[in-house]
Scaffold this motif. Structure first.
Motif, PDB file in Angstrom:
ATOM      1  N   GLN A 133       0.918  -0.876  -0.049  1.00  0.00           N
ATOM      2  CA  GLN A 133      -0.177   0.150  -0.228  1.00  0.00           C
ATOM      3  C   GLN A 133       0.617   1.221   0.345  1.00  0.00           C
ATOM      4  OE1 GLN A 133      -0.394  -2.564   2.101  1.00  0.00           O
ATOM      5  NE2 GLN A 133      -1.739  -3.394   0.962  1.00  0.00           N
ATOM      6  N   TYR A 136       2.306   1.695  -3.376  1.00  0.00           N
ATOM      7  CA  TYR A 136       0.657   1.762  -4.322  1.00  0.00           C
ATOM      8  C   TYR A 136       0.567   3.417  -4.737  1.00  0.00           C
ATOM      9  CZ  TYR A 136       0.565  -2.643  -5.585  1.00  0.00           C
ATOM     10  OH  TYR A 136       0.560  -4.344  -6.392  1.00  0.00           O
ATOM     11  N   VAL A 139       2.715   5.431  -6.549  1.00  0.00           N
ATOM     12  CA  VAL A 139       3.014   4.959  -8.626  1.00  0.00           C
ATOM     13  C   VAL A 139       2.107   6.805  -9.042  1.00  0.00           C
ATOM     14  CG1 VAL A 139       1.988   3.706  -9.905  1.00  0.00           C
ATOM     15  CG2 VAL A 139       2.469   3.014  -7.520  1.00  0.00           C
ATOM     16  N   GLU A 150       0.538   4.577 -15.221  1.00  0.00           N
ATOM     17  CA  GLU A 150       0.553   3.459 -14.018  1.00  0.00           C
ATOM     18  C   GLU A 150       0.282   2.518 -13.780  1.00  0.00           C
ATOM     19  OE1 GLU A 150      -1.972   6.165 -11.514  1.00  0.00           O
ATOM     20  OE2 GLU A 150      -1.575   7.949 -12.191  1.00  0.00           O
ATOM     21  N   THR A 151      -0.213   1.780 -14.949  1.00  0.00           N
ATOM     22  CA  THR A 151       0.239   0.224 -14.339  1.00  0.00           C
ATOM     23  C   THR A 151       1.285  -0.621 -14.933  1.00  0.00           C
ATOM     24  OG1 THR A 151      -2.217   0.604 -15.842  1.00  0.00           O
ATOM     25  CG2 THR A 151      -1.192  -1.670 -16.052  1.00  0.00           C
ATOM     26  N   LYS A 154       2.476  -0.034 -11.160  1.00  0.00           N
ATOM     27  CA  LYS A 154       1.581  -0.793  -9.978  1.00  0.00           C
ATOM     28  C   LYS A 154       1.878  -2.269 -10.822  1.00  0.00           C
ATOM     29  CE  LYS A 154      -2.113   1.769  -9.865  1.00  0.00           C
ATOM     30  NZ  LYS A 154      -3.561   1.939 -10.175  1.00  0.00           N
ATOM     31  N   ASP A 155       2.566  -2.756 -11.960  1.00  0.00           N
ATOM     32  CA  ASP A 155       2.785  -3.733 -11.955  1.00  0.00           C
ATOM     33  C   ASP A 155       4.562  -4.194 -11.792  1.00  0.00           C
ATOM     34  OD1 ASP A 155       0.654  -4.912 -13.386  1.00  0.00           O
ATOM     35  OD2 ASP A 155       1.572  -4.458 -15.267  1.00  0.00           O
ATOM     36  N   VAL A 157       5.380  -3.579  -8.616  1.00  0.00           N
ATOM     37  CA  VAL A 157       5.250  -3.511  -7.520  1.00  0.00           C
ATOM     38  C   VAL A 157       4.467  -4.358  -6.704  1.00  0.00           C
ATOM     39  CG1 VAL A 157       4.235  -2.248  -5.793  1.00  0.00           C
ATOM     40  CG2 VAL A 157       5.202  -0.473  -6.928  1.00  0.00           C
ATOM     41  N   GLN A 158       3.804  -4.911  -7.813  1.00  0.00           N
ATOM     42  CA  GLN A 158       3.579  -6.063  -7.351  1.00  0.00           C
ATOM     43  C   GLN A 158       4.586  -7.184  -7.427  1.00  0.00           C
ATOM     44  OE1 GLN A 158      -0.169  -6.730  -9.964  1.00  0.00           O
ATOM     45  NE2 GLN A 158      -1.006  -9.375  -8.665  1.00  0.00           N
TER      46      GLN A 158
END
Length: 187
Positions: A133, A136, A139, A150-151, A154-155, A157-158
């Motif tokens: 969190q 994210y 981001v 942003e995708t 985010k990817d 980070v994931q």
């Protein structure tokens, strides 16, 4: 007297061998089977060591994920917290300054949504991880500055989110140094 003298000498020699020879050999042997053979887990980039996996580093540039604040300025030789309680006026001012700084650099974020770990130091002052969190929420700033979607960020980070040990022990976490290295490699 002779019996006490010889008993004392035997006990001293036994203790010496146990504590100066056997115990260090046991610790050394345990280190050899530990990850990285007891030398610490390092993180490399471009063929050189840039940090340790278990020691936090300071990141405050807007193009990077910010790390958790440190009460000891990330000095591994002097780890420790600030020892200031949550009602200490100096501590509260320090946390408020961190909140204000974060909001200036992340204008889309509301104060209530800032994870506490982004504005409070860990107990050791060396925590290399953030919650997903806390990553994210940064981001949008990073994607905007680096001209990435942003995708994509985010990817990333994931991909770098570590699950709890055995799925049970501890929370999900992200190593910020490893994440920032991967961010630099993302082009």
């Amino acid at each position: 007297m002779k019996t006490h003298f010889f008993s004392a000498v035997i006990m001293t020699l036994t203790t010496f061998v146990l504590l100066v020879v056997i115990y260090p050999l046991l610790v050394w042997g345990a280190a050899l089977v530990a990850p990285a053979q007891g030398r610490g887990e390092t993180i490399s980039a471009n063929g050189r060591v840039v940090g340790f996996a278990k020691v936090g580093q300071k990141f405050t540039h807007d193009a990077y994920f910010w790390s958790r604040p440190s009460a000891v300025e990330y000095n591994a030789a002097g780890s420790g917290g600030s020892n200031k309680g949550p009602s200490n006026p100096e501590y509260l001012a320090q946390v408020q300054a961190r909140i204000d700084t974060f909001l200036v650099h992340n204008p889309a974020v509301k104060k209530a949504n800032i994870p506490a770990e982004l504005v409070t130091a860990s107990g050791s002052g060396l925590d290399p991880h953030l919650s997903p969190q806390a990553a994210y929420i940064q981001v949008p700033r990073i994607a905007n500055i680096r001209h990435l979607s942003e995708t994509q960020v985010k990817d990333l980070v994931q991909t770098h989110t570590e699950s709890p040990w055995l799925g049970l022990f501890g929370p999900d976490k992200v190593n910020i140094l490893a994440l920032n290295i991967a961010l630099d490699q993302l082009k």
